[in-house]
Write a protein that holds these residues in place. Structure first.
Motif, PDB file in Angstrom:
ATOM      1  N   ILE A  77       0.658  -1.134  -0.105  1.00  0.00           N
ATOM      2  CA  ILE A  77      -0.017   0.111   0.338  1.00  0.00           C
ATOM      3  C   ILE A  77       1.112   1.416  -0.170  1.00  0.00           C
ATOM      4  O   ILE A  77       1.380   0.786   0.426  1.00  0.00           O
ATOM      5  N   TYR A  78       0.941   2.015  -0.326  1.00  0.00           N
ATOM      6  CA  TYR A  78       1.441   3.785  -1.325  1.00  0.00           C
ATOM      7  C   TYR A  78       0.531   4.209  -1.261  1.00  0.00           C
ATOM      8  O   TYR A  78      -0.828   4.535  -0.975  1.00  0.00           O
ATOM      9  N   LEU A  79       1.181   5.204  -0.224  1.00  0.00           N
ATOM     10  CA  LEU A  79       0.039   6.634   0.238  1.00  0.00           C
ATOM     11  C   LEU A  79      -0.963   6.802   1.074  1.00  0.00           C
ATOM     12  O   LEU A  79      -1.777   6.791   0.265  1.00  0.00           O
ATOM     13  N   PRO A  80      -0.833   5.598   1.783  1.00  0.00           N
ATOM     14  CA  PRO A  80      -1.198   5.573   3.000  1.00  0.00           C
ATOM     15  C   PRO A  80      -2.266   6.947   3.237  1.00  0.00           C
ATOM     16  O   PRO A  80      -1.416   7.918   3.641  1.00  0.00           O
ATOM     17  N   PRO A  81      -3.229   6.588   4.742  1.00  0.00           N
ATOM     18  CA  PRO A  81      -4.373   7.698   4.510  1.00  0.00           C
ATOM     19  C   PRO A  81      -3.772   8.371   5.708  1.00  0.00           C
ATOM     20  O   PRO A  81      -2.816   8.215   6.712  1.00  0.00           O
ATOM     21  N   PHE A  82      -4.110  10.030   5.926  1.00  0.00           N
ATOM     22  CA  PHE A  82      -3.626  10.426   6.870  1.00  0.00           C
ATOM     23  C   PHE A  82      -4.778  11.468   7.861  1.00  0.00           C
ATOM     24  O   PHE A  82      -5.111  11.403   9.090  1.00  0.00           O
ATOM     25  N   ILE A  83      -6.102  10.792   6.805  1.00  0.00           N
ATOM     26  CA  ILE A  83      -7.692  11.637   7.779  1.00  0.00           C
ATOM     27  C   ILE A  83      -8.299  10.323   7.373  1.00  0.00           C
ATOM     28  O   ILE A  83      -8.270   9.389   6.080  1.00  0.00           O
ATOM     29  N   PHE A  91     -14.116  -9.771   3.452  1.00  0.00           N
ATOM     30  CA  PHE A  91     -12.927  -9.500   2.997  1.00  0.00           C
ATOM     31  C   PHE A  91     -12.089  -9.999   4.411  1.00  0.00           C
ATOM     32  O   PHE A  91     -12.018  -9.912   4.788  1.00  0.00           O
ATOM     33  N   SER A  92     -10.966 -10.352   2.770  1.00  0.00           N
ATOM     34  CA  SER A  92      -9.441 -11.010   3.373  1.00  0.00           C
ATOM     35  C   SER A  92      -8.840  -9.750   3.428  1.00  0.00           C
ATOM     36  O   SER A  92      -8.297 -10.253   2.440  1.00  0.00           O
ATOM     37  N   ALA A  93      -7.071  -9.556   3.955  1.00  0.00           N
ATOM     38  CA  ALA A  93      -6.636  -9.118   3.492  1.00  0.00           C
ATOM     39  C   ALA A  93      -4.824 -10.024   4.267  1.00  0.00           C
ATOM     40  O   ALA A  93      -5.107  -9.882   5.536  1.00  0.00           O
ATOM     41  N   ARG A  94      -4.304 -10.056   3.563  1.00  0.00           N
ATOM     42  CA  ARG A  94      -3.463 -11.463   3.490  1.00  0.00           C
ATOM     43  C   ARG A  94      -1.679 -10.673   3.425  1.00  0.00           C
ATOM     44  O   ARG A  94      -1.714  -9.955   2.218  1.00  0.00           O
ATOM     45  N   ARG A  95      -1.238 -10.971   5.016  1.00  0.00           N
ATOM     46  CA  ARG A  95       0.489  -9.836   4.348  1.00  0.00           C
ATOM     47  C   ARG A  95       0.518  -8.609   3.350  1.00  0.00           C
ATOM     48  O   ARG A  95       1.214  -8.541   2.577  1.00  0.00           O
ATOM     49  N   ALA A  96      -0.077  -8.116   4.343  1.00  0.00           N
ATOM     50  CA  ALA A  96      -0.875  -5.943   3.423  1.00  0.00           C
ATOM     51  C   ALA A  96       0.507  -5.645   3.885  1.00  0.00           C
ATOM     52  O   ALA A  96       1.186  -5.319   4.933  1.00  0.00           O
ATOM     53  N   ARG A  97       0.877  -5.179   3.484  1.00  0.00           N
ATOM     54  CA  ARG A  97       2.388  -4.166   3.838  1.00  0.00           C
ATOM     55  C   ARG A  97       1.984  -2.592   3.595  1.00  0.00           C
ATOM     56  O   ARG A  97       1.858  -2.243   2.044  1.00  0.00           O
ATOM     57  N   VAL A  98       2.227  -1.711   4.572  1.00  0.00           N
ATOM     58  CA  VAL A  98       2.140  -0.354   3.971  1.00  0.00           C
ATOM     59  C   VAL A  98       3.605  -0.022   3.855  1.00  0.00           C
ATOM     60  O   VAL A  98       4.715   0.329   4.376  1.00  0.00           O
ATOM     61  N   LEU A 103      -3.110   6.047  11.693  1.00  0.00           N
ATOM     62  CA  LEU A 103      -3.110   4.493  12.144  1.00  0.00           C
ATOM     63  C   LEU A 103      -4.668   4.086  12.082  1.00  0.00           C
ATOM     64  O   LEU A 103      -5.286   3.103  11.044  1.00  0.00           O
ATOM     65  N   GLU A 104      -5.657   5.125  12.260  1.00  0.00           N
ATOM     66  CA  GLU A 104      -6.423   5.155  12.986  1.00  0.00           C
ATOM     67  C   GLU A 104      -7.634   5.349  11.780  1.00  0.00           C
ATOM     68  O   GLU A 104      -8.940   5.212  12.092  1.00  0.00           O
ATOM     69  N   ALA A 105      -7.043   6.063  11.168  1.00  0.00           N
ATOM     70  CA  ALA A 105      -7.771   6.133   9.975  1.00  0.00           C
ATOM     71  C   ALA A 105      -7.399   5.151   8.944  1.00  0.00           C
ATOM     72  O   ALA A 105      -9.133   4.754   8.333  1.00  0.00           O
ATOM     73  N   GLU A 107     -20.088  -9.184   6.411  1.00  0.00           N
ATOM     74  CA  GLU A 107     -20.408 -10.034   7.546  1.00  0.00           C
ATOM     75  C   GLU A 107     -19.145 -10.755   8.032  1.00  0.00           C
ATOM     76  O   GLU A 107     -18.892 -10.912   9.106  1.00  0.00           O
ATOM     77  N   ARG A 108     -17.862 -11.064   7.562  1.00  0.00           N
ATOM     78  CA  ARG A 108     -16.810 -11.571   7.383  1.00  0.00           C
ATOM     79  C   ARG A 108     -15.678 -10.660   7.468  1.00  0.00           C
ATOM     80  O   ARG A 108     -15.169 -10.084   5.992  1.00  0.00           O
ATOM     81  N   LEU A 109     -15.158 -10.707   8.316  1.00  0.00           N
ATOM     82  CA  LEU A 109     -13.659  -9.682   7.904  1.00  0.00           C
ATOM     83  C   LEU A 109     -12.411 -10.089   8.658  1.00  0.00           C
ATOM     84  O   LEU A 109     -12.184 -10.559   9.699  1.00  0.00           O
ATOM     85  N   ALA A 110     -11.347 -10.219   7.900  1.00  0.00           N
ATOM     86  CA  ALA A 110     -10.005 -10.714   7.834  1.00  0.00           C
ATOM     87  C   ALA A 110      -8.892  -9.783   7.575  1.00  0.00           C
ATOM     88  O   ALA A 110      -8.443  -9.863   6.789  1.00  0.00           O
ATOM     89  N   MET A 111      -7.902  -9.533   8.593  1.00  0.00           N
ATOM     90  CA  MET A 111      -6.922  -9.100   7.902  1.00  0.00           C
ATOM     91  C   MET A 111      -5.160 -10.136   9.317  1.00  0.00           C
ATOM     92  O   MET A 111      -5.229  -9.931  10.266  1.00  0.00           O
ATOM     93  N   THR A 112      -4.547 -10.903   8.374  1.00  0.00           N
ATOM     94  CA  THR A 112      -3.799 -11.525   9.158  1.00  0.00           C
ATOM     95  C   THR A 112      -2.552 -11.739   8.282  1.00  0.00           C
ATOM     96  O   THR A 112      -2.235 -10.755   7.254  1.00  0.00           O
ATOM     97  N   GLU A 113      -1.476 -11.831   9.428  1.00  0.00           N
ATOM     98  CA  GLU A 113       0.176 -11.988   8.477  1.00  0.00           C
ATOM     99  C   GLU A 113       0.639 -10.164   8.540  1.00  0.00           C
ATOM    100  O   GLU A 113       0.682 -10.299   7.040  1.00  0.00           O
ATOM    101  N   THR A 114      -0.253  -9.085   9.231  1.00  0.00           N
ATOM    102  CA  THR A 114       0.265  -7.797   8.905  1.00  0.00           C
ATOM    103  C   THR A 114       0.537  -7.181  10.011  1.00  0.00           C
ATOM    104  O   THR A 114      -0.218  -7.565  11.017  1.00  0.00           O
ATOM    105  N   SER A 115       1.343  -6.029   9.736  1.00  0.00           N
ATOM    106  CA  SER A 115       1.766  -5.837  11.373  1.00  0.00           C
ATOM    107  C   SER A 115       1.491  -4.433  11.409  1.00  0.00           C
ATOM    108  O   SER A 115       1.767  -3.387  11.787  1.00  0.00           O
ATOM    109  N   ILE A 116      -0.144  -4.901  11.719  1.00  0.00           N
ATOM    110  CA  ILE A 116      -0.698  -3.867  12.907  1.00  0.00           C
ATOM    111  C   ILE A 116      -0.490  -3.690  14.503  1.00  0.00           C
ATOM    112  O   ILE A 116      -0.814  -5.179  14.861  1.00  0.00           O
ATOM    113  N   ILE A 117      -0.780  -3.097  14.572  1.00  0.00           N
ATOM    114  CA  ILE A 117      -0.793  -3.169  16.278  1.00  0.00           C
ATOM    115  C   ILE A 117      -1.903  -2.800  17.384  1.00  0.00           C
ATOM    116  O   ILE A 117      -1.637  -2.346  18.247  1.00  0.00           O
TER     117      ILE A 117
END
Length: 807
Positions: free
Chosen positions: A284-290, A303-310, A317-319, A330-340
């Protein structure tokens, strides 16, 4: 396609032994790996039983008809990354069982001339990607591959009717690696019958018609290598045309994209008929500020996101989190992604399933701080499944607060974290049924912090050493997994009376107490495999339970999983690695009563026999005589007598006896003491009294000149006055020369009542001294005389002097 090939090769590596019966001189080989061996042709010495053969990354130019002549059981063949240009049509004639063939990354040039395929009718997986095919025109030989499930192709030009020869082949996956595509004719995929198509894109205008055909034709579409970093997206345009999309599952893999394009693409998919959107390996390039507002409704369910990188360091991060957590799915997955951190939805969410596994989330997940007060999330009240495994979660009681308002939550996975419990109050929602706490740092105290309604509890790979009997009541618990902990015995089921499944493999169970299972009235399945069992008496009950699958009448049969192969002895050495089923130990070794009976009964019989024999053979008498002889010898060696006390002593002994016993003295006593070189000098009154002196004087003189006094006791002795005098003087002399200076020989039984009261010295001596009894049995005489001589033997300072009257 590559993933499918890898899967098949993994299956090949795990396969069992094929029914191949080589001769005794052959090695039974199933998998042969000749990858990266720099070989230029197929070796001729391949083992006949080869089922999987890897010849990848070599320099093989051509396959001949004799290359696989002996490998008639071949099922998996990998020839990728070679320089293959030609394959003989008869190459695979000897291998009718071939199921997987990987010919990718070679130099094959004509897809319409692959005649070797006519002989691989059982082929299920064929990979021809990354060759030098100019056109995609498939030859008629592809029509015969009726069992084909996965097909990988690649070419520079794709035209209509190129796939006409696989119209009747129902594929699971068609992989098209088209990185070098120069021309695509719209409608070319209409002849393909496949559940899923995976397309490697060129990121050129040719992609538009290709993507359009894929979205219209196939239920599942995977687009690989898409680069939308600052470029117009054909995908957004296409998915907005609802009637042009029949795809329900869309996969975006290995993608580089700006944040604006990503959100536009996701929002466009949410409006389309696509039900499942999955992304993998996204930069992911140009991530959000708002915050960027998303849609409130959608047809997309997951929706699933696997190994996403900013790819940018500074962003909000909040945005970013707000966009995903507020998606109307109904189903949301974000896996193997370095979000704290993950935020809480701003409004009541319809999400039913959340998966944030293998990220970097902390205990603050879903919460926020306002004016130094932690505000918990209240908008995930429809959530049923929450997966937080593989994160940086620390405190169990804190996590219970994070989810306390998720009133619909039924399945919670907190495995693979660093969770501990410090004893504080826990606040779980009441509907949790399945709780996974495996691979943490929890001890037995965790049983005080569990949801009351838990039905399945996974606590494997923790630090639990015991299950407290007084714990939080878990009346609904049906399955408990305590594998890979530190348990030393079976847990008591007092806190979970309805438990049916108990898993205890890889603990420290040495000799499980089978009686404990009586507290588990409905237990059906027990797994206690791979424990260090001590095969001694204490394990017999557990072994019998495994053999009989039950605890007896009144208790249901318990199935021991993996019995008997995974139940082996670790001690003692004699039984190490033996199965518990084969472990045997005699009943007598474990039954104390039986063992005592087996030992005591023979012992009692032996004792009775010994006593009887001893009584019959006069063994006590012999032992007594031997004991006296030993004591006499010991005194002779150790007793120290002053020389002045022996001054004038010339006799070893003075014998005092009654005239009625003179025959015994002269016929028995004296010959055995003085005769035949015995070396003893005996003083007796009829021989050694000095004439002219009074009897009393002679008695005193004889006693003084003798080292010891021997009294021959009998009924006549106690009636003799002179014997009384001799005994009197000897008793006084005893104080000078020691208590062993007087020796009593009992010629006949002499009860105490027969001894007159004036013989008080005799009574005292018989009470204190051990006397020698004259045996009537002639066989005992030799021991008697040996004892008496041993008692009298001693060194004398002077030799005896004989008077003339002795002659």
């Amino acid at each position: 396609m590559r993933a499918g090939a890898v899967t098949l090769w993994a299956v090949a590596a795990l396969m069992g032994v094929h029914q191949c019966t080589p001769s005794s001189s052959e090695i039974h080989t199933i998998i042969v790996n000749l990858s990266s061996k720099n070989i230029s042709s197929v070796p001729r010495n391949l083992p006949p039983c080869t089922e999987a053969l890897d010849l990848s990354q070599n320099n093989i130019h051509k396959l001949d008809h004799e290359d696989f002549q002996v490998t008639t059981h071949l099922r998996f063949l990998n020839l990728s990354w070679n320089v293959l240009e030609d394959i003989d049509p008869e190459t695979f004639h000897p291998t009718p069982l071939l199921e997987s063939l990987d010919l990718s990354h070679n130099q094959l040039q004509n897809l319409s001339d692959q005649r070797y395929l006519l002989l691989v009718l059982n082929l299920r997986d064929l990979d021809l990607t990354f060759n030098m095919f100019h056109t995609m025109t498939l030859g008629v030989e592809f029509h015969s591959l009726t069992k084909l499930e996965r097909l990988g192709l690649g070419a520079k030009i794709i035209r209509v009717e190129d796939f006409i020869n696989i119209t009747d082949v129902d594929l699971q996956t068609l992989t098209l690696r088209l990185e070098n595509l120069t021309a695509y004719e719209s409608g070319s995929l209409s002849d393909v019958q496949a559940e899923k198509v995976s397309i490697g894109l060129t990121n050129k205008p040719t992609d538009r018609n290709l993507i359009a055909d894929a979205l219209l034709k196939f239920d599942k579409v995977e687009l690989m290598g898409m680069n939308l970093n600052g470029y117009q997206s054909y995908l957004v345009e296409l998915v907005k045309e609802r009637r042009a999309v029949n795809t329900t599952h869309l996969y975006l893999t290995d993608m580089a994209i700006s944040w604006d394009h990503l959100t536009n693409t996701i929002n466009a998919v949410l409006e389309s008929p696509i039900i499942h959107l999955s992304t993998s390996d996204v930069d992911i390039y140009l991530p959000p500020f708002i915050d960027i507002p998303g849609r409130n409704t959608s047809h997309t369910k997951s929706f699933s996101a696997r190994r996403a990188r900013v790819m940018t360091f500074l962003f909000s991060l909040e945005a970013l989190c707000n966009f995903f957590i507020n998606m109307p799915v109904e189903r949301l997955a974000m896996t193997e992604t370095s979000i704290i951190h993950m935020t809480c939805p701003k409004s009541p969410s319809g999400i039913l399933h959340l998966d944030f596994s293998d990220c970097a989330l902390t205990d603050t997940v879903f919460s926020r701080v306002e004016q130094q007060i932690t505000v918990e999330c209240t908008t995930l009240n429809k959530l049923k499944v929450l997966v937080l495994s593989g994160n940086n979660l620390r405190y169990l009681q804190t996590l219970s607060k994070r989810v306390q308002n998720m009133i619909s939550l039924r399945h919670l996975d907190l495995s693979l974290n660093s969770l501990v419990y410090s004893g504080q109050e826990c606040h779980w929602p009441k509907n949790i049924v399945h709780l996974n706490l495996s691979s943490n740092g929890l001890s037995e105290s965790v049983f005080s912090c569990l949801p009351n309604g838990t039905a399945t509890l996974d606590l494997q790979n923790n630090q639990v050493s015991t299950v407290p009997e007084t714990l939080l009541a878990l009346d609904s618990l049906l399955a408990l997994d305590l594998s890979a902990n530190r348990l030393r015995d079976l847990p008591v089921c007092a806190g979970f009376p309805h438990l049916k499944y108990l898993l205890l493999r890889e603990n420290s169970l040495h000799a499980p107490s089978v009686s404990v299972l009586e507290t588990c009235p409905v237990l059906q399945v027990l797994d206690a495999s791979r424990n260090p069992f001590t095969c001694t008496c204490g394990l017999r009950g557990f072994r019998d339970m495994g053999a009989e699958t039950g605890l007896g009448s009144g208790h249901p049969a318990i199935q021991l999983l993996h019995w008997p192969g995974a139940y082996r002895c670790s001690y003692p050495e004699a039984w190490r690695n033996s199965t518990l089923e084969g472990f045997q130990i005699p009943e007598i070794s474990c039954n104390v009563g039986l063992l005592a009976t087996a030992i005591l009964c023979p012992a009692v019989v032996v004792i009775i026999v010994m006593v009887t024999l001893c009584h019959h053979l006069d063994v006590p008498w012999y032992l007594g005589m031997i004991w006296q002889w030993t004591r006499a010898k010991h005194r002779a060696r150790t007793q120290q007598v002053r020389p002045e006390d022996l001054e004038g002593v010339v006799f070893h002994a003075f014998v005092s006896y009654s005239q009625h016993d003179a025959d015994w003295v002269k016929g028995q006593l004296l010959p055995n003491l003085e005769g035949s070189g015995r070396g003893l000098h005996i003083c007796r009154h009829e021989r050694d009294f000095v004439p002219g002196k009074t009897i009393v004087e002679n008695i005193i003189q004889c006693v003084e000149r003798s080292r010891r006094c021997v009294f021959v006791l009998s009924g006549h002795f106690v009636r003799s006055e002179w014997c009384h005098y001799e005994l009197y003087f000897a008793s006084h002399q005893r104080f000078t020369r020691g208590s062993d200076s007087v020796i009593l020989v009992l010629l006949e039984p002499l009860p105490q009542y027969m001894i007159p009261s004036k013989y008080y010295q005799l009574k005292a001596m018989m009470g204190r001294h051990t006397y020698l009894e004259w045996p009537q049995d002639r066989g005992k005489h030799r021991l008697f005389w040996a004892n008496l001589r041993a008692a009298l033997q001693a060194d004398l300072p002077t030799a005896p002097v004989r008077d003339d009257m002795d002659e």
